[in-house]
Design a protein around this motif. Structure first.
Motif, PDB file in Angstrom:
ATOM      1  N   LEU A  99       0.812  -1.216   0.000  1.00  0.00           N
ATOM      2  CA  LEU A  99       0.000   0.000   0.000  1.00  0.00           C
ATOM      3  C   LEU A  99       0.845   1.265   0.000  1.00  0.00           C
ATOM      4  N   LEU A 100       2.011   1.209   0.603  1.00  0.00           N
ATOM      5  CA  LEU A 100       2.838   2.398   0.730  1.00  0.00           C
ATOM      6  C   LEU A 100       3.892   2.520  -0.367  1.00  0.00           C
ATOM      7  N   ARG A 101       3.867   1.629  -1.340  1.00  0.00           N
ATOM      8  CA  ARG A 101       4.793   1.756  -2.465  1.00  0.00           C
ATOM      9  C   ARG A 101       4.498   3.042  -3.206  1.00  0.00           C
ATOM     10  N   GLY A 102       5.508   3.658  -3.719  1.00  0.00           N
ATOM     11  CA  GLY A 102       5.363   4.943  -4.387  1.00  0.00           C
ATOM     12  C   GLY A 102       4.416   4.922  -5.567  1.00  0.00           C
ATOM     13  N   ASN A 103       4.521   3.912  -6.421  1.00  0.00           N
ATOM     14  CA  ASN A 103       3.696   3.922  -7.619  1.00  0.00           C
ATOM     15  C   ASN A 103       2.217   3.713  -7.298  1.00  0.00           C
ATOM     16  N   LEU A 104       1.887   3.028  -6.224  1.00  0.00           N
ATOM     17  CA  LEU A 104       0.488   2.852  -5.853  1.00  0.00           C
ATOM     18  C   LEU A 104      -0.093   4.170  -5.351  1.00  0.00           C
ATOM     19  N   VAL A 105       0.678   4.902  -4.567  1.00  0.00           N
ATOM     20  CA  VAL A 105       0.229   6.208  -4.087  1.00  0.00           C
ATOM     21  C   VAL A 105       0.086   7.167  -5.265  1.00  0.00           C
ATOM     22  N   ASP A 106       1.033   7.142  -6.190  1.00  0.00           N
ATOM     23  CA  ASP A 106       0.943   7.986  -7.382  1.00  0.00           C
ATOM     24  C   ASP A 106      -0.308   7.655  -8.189  1.00  0.00           C
ATOM     25  N   LEU A 107      -0.608   6.368  -8.308  1.00  0.00           N
ATOM     26  CA  LEU A 107      -1.797   5.946  -9.038  1.00  0.00           C
ATOM     27  C   LEU A 107      -3.063   6.443  -8.353  1.00  0.00           C
ATOM     28  N   ALA A 108      -3.102   6.389  -7.036  1.00  0.00           N
ATOM     29  CA  ALA A 108      -4.271   6.871  -6.297  1.00  0.00           C
ATOM     30  C   ALA A 108      -4.449   8.375  -6.482  1.00  0.00           C
ATOM     31  N   VAL A 109      -3.355   9.115  -6.427  1.00  0.00           N
ATOM     32  CA  VAL A 109      -3.428  10.564  -6.642  1.00  0.00           C
ATOM     33  C   VAL A 109      -3.896  10.857  -8.061  1.00  0.00           C
ATOM     34  N   ALA A 110      -3.363  10.142  -9.028  1.00  0.00           N
ATOM     35  CA  ALA A 110      -3.780  10.343 -10.421  1.00  0.00           C
ATOM     36  C   ALA A 110      -5.256  10.027 -10.600  1.00  0.00           C
ATOM     37  N   PHE A 111      -5.748   9.002  -9.931  1.00  0.00           N
ATOM     38  CA  PHE A 111      -7.158   8.640 -10.017  1.00  0.00           C
ATOM     39  C   PHE A 111      -8.045   9.750  -9.458  1.00  0.00           C
ATOM     40  N   VAL A 112      -7.672  10.306  -8.311  1.00  0.00           N
ATOM     41  CA  VAL A 112      -8.459  11.378  -7.697  1.00  0.00           C
ATOM     42  C   VAL A 112      -8.446  12.623  -8.581  1.00  0.00           C
ATOM     43  N   ILE A 113      -7.287  12.989  -9.099  1.00  0.00           N
ATOM     44  CA  ILE A 113      -7.199  14.150  -9.978  1.00  0.00           C
ATOM     45  C   ILE A 113      -7.988  13.896 -11.261  1.00  0.00           C
ATOM     46  N   GLY A 114      -7.899  12.677 -11.803  1.00  0.00           N
ATOM     47  CA  GLY A 114      -8.662  12.335 -13.004  1.00  0.00           C
ATOM     48  C   GLY A 114     -10.156  12.415 -12.770  1.00  0.00           C
ATOM     49  N   ALA A 115     -10.614  11.951 -11.620  1.00  0.00           N
ATOM     50  CA  ALA A 115     -12.050  12.027 -11.305  1.00  0.00           C
ATOM     51  C   ALA A 115     -12.491  13.480 -11.177  1.00  0.00           C
ATOM     52  N   ALA A 116     -11.675  14.305 -10.544  1.00  0.00           N
ATOM     53  CA  ALA A 116     -12.011  15.731 -10.418  1.00  0.00           C
ATOM     54  C   ALA A 116     -12.029  16.400 -11.787  1.00  0.00           C
ATOM     55  N   PHE A 117     -11.073  16.042 -12.636  1.00  0.00           N
ATOM     56  CA  PHE A 117     -11.026  16.603 -13.986  1.00  0.00           C
ATOM     57  C   PHE A 117     -12.237  16.164 -14.796  1.00  0.00           C
ATOM     58  N   ALA A 118     -12.619  14.897 -14.667  1.00  0.00           N
ATOM     59  CA  ALA A 118     -13.800  14.403 -15.388  1.00  0.00           C
ATOM     60  C   ALA A 118     -15.049  15.144 -14.923  1.00  0.00           C
ATOM     61  N   GLY A 119     -15.172  15.400 -13.628  1.00  0.00           N
ATOM     62  CA  GLY A 119     -16.312  16.170 -13.115  1.00  0.00           C
ATOM     63  C   GLY A 119     -16.318  17.586 -13.662  1.00  0.00           C
ATOM     64  N   LEU A 120     -15.132  18.183 -13.749  1.00  0.00           N
ATOM     65  CA  LEU A 120     -15.007  19.528 -14.299  1.00  0.00           C
ATOM     66  C   LEU A 120     -15.431  19.566 -15.765  1.00  0.00           C
ATOM     67  N   VAL A 121     -14.967  18.607 -16.540  1.00  0.00           N
ATOM     68  CA  VAL A 121     -15.321  18.556 -17.958  1.00  0.00           C
ATOM     69  C   VAL A 121     -16.813  18.272 -18.125  1.00  0.00           C
ATOM     70  N   THR A 122     -17.364  17.389 -17.302  1.00  0.00           N
ATOM     71  CA  THR A 122     -18.801  17.098 -17.375  1.00  0.00           C
ATOM     72  C   THR A 122     -19.609  18.360 -17.096  1.00  0.00           C
ATOM     73  N   GLY A 123     -19.190  19.124 -16.095  1.00  0.00           N
ATOM     74  CA  GLY A 123     -19.871  20.388 -15.799  1.00  0.00           C
ATOM     75  C   GLY A 123     -19.743  21.375 -16.939  1.00  0.00           C
ATOM     76  N   LEU A 124     -18.559  21.461 -17.543  1.00  0.00           N
ATOM     77  CA  LEU A 124     -18.336  22.341 -18.680  1.00  0.00           C
ATOM     78  C   LEU A 124     -19.270  21.987 -19.831  1.00  0.00           C
ATOM     79  N   VAL A 125     -19.345  20.702 -20.129  1.00  0.00           N
ATOM     80  CA  VAL A 125     -20.198  20.257 -21.228  1.00  0.00           C
ATOM     81  C   VAL A 125     -21.664  20.501 -20.904  1.00  0.00           C
ATOM     82  N   LYS A 126     -22.085  20.119 -19.702  1.00  0.00           N
ATOM     83  CA  LYS A 126     -23.497  20.220 -19.312  1.00  0.00           C
ATOM     84  C   LYS A 126     -23.958  21.676 -19.211  1.00  0.00           C
ATOM     85  N   ASP A 127     -23.101  22.546 -18.652  1.00  0.00           N
ATOM     86  CA  ASP A 127     -23.531  23.913 -18.373  1.00  0.00           C
ATOM     87  C   ASP A 127     -23.173  24.926 -19.452  1.00  0.00           C
TER      88      ASP A 127
END
Length: 143
Positions: A8-36
């Motif tokens: 769990l504490l390996r660097g690449n797993l933490v990096d992947l988790a951070v990338a996933f959270v940022i990707g989800a936030a970006f997807a929400g931002l783009v969805t809002g941009l498209v919808k609104d």
């Protein structure tokens, strides 16, 4: 349990988790941009008040395809951003470090450690022992 904690504490797993959270936030931002912003512009050009309200009915079943179009446009925007900002630059970076298509160096096995070393080597890079130059099969001469 220690192995799981290490995993769990390996660097690449933490990096992947951070990338996933940022990707989800970006997807929400783009969805809002498209919808609104984007689909109301498209809907206004087409004479429709709200793109998300587009639907058709078959046998008293209502199919809302406007939301699907919003999601499709969001997907295309996210895909384009990922392609042009991640895939293309990474591909160019990899191309810089690819070896050129030159002739491969002839190798033979070290008689001491059996590692592959260049034919012209007189010392093995792995075991650092002296290596006799191999003889060619036809003439018996050194290469």
């Amino acid at each position: 349990m220690g192995g799981f904690k290490k995993f769990l504490l390996r660097g690449n797993l933490v990096d992947l988790a951070v990338a996933f959270v940022i990707g989800a936030a970006f997807a929400g931002l783009v969805t809002g941009l498209v919808k609104d912003l984007i689909t109301p512009l498209i809907a206004a050009i087409g004479g429709q008040a709200n793109f998300a309200d587009l639907s058709f009915t078959v046998n008293h079943s209502k199919f809302l395809y406007g939301d699907f179009l919003n999601l499709l446009i969001s997907f295309l925007i996210v895909s384009a951003v990922v392609y042009f900002l991640v895939v293309v630059p990474f591909g160019r970076l990899l191309d810089r470090f690819k070896p050129t298509a030159e002739e491969p160096t002839p190798v033979h096995d070290c008689p001491h450690c059996l590692s592959s070393i260049p034919v012209a080597a007189s010392v093995c890079a792995y075991c650092t022992r002296d290596v006799a130059l191999p003889r060619t099969e036809h003439t018996g001469a050194h290469v």
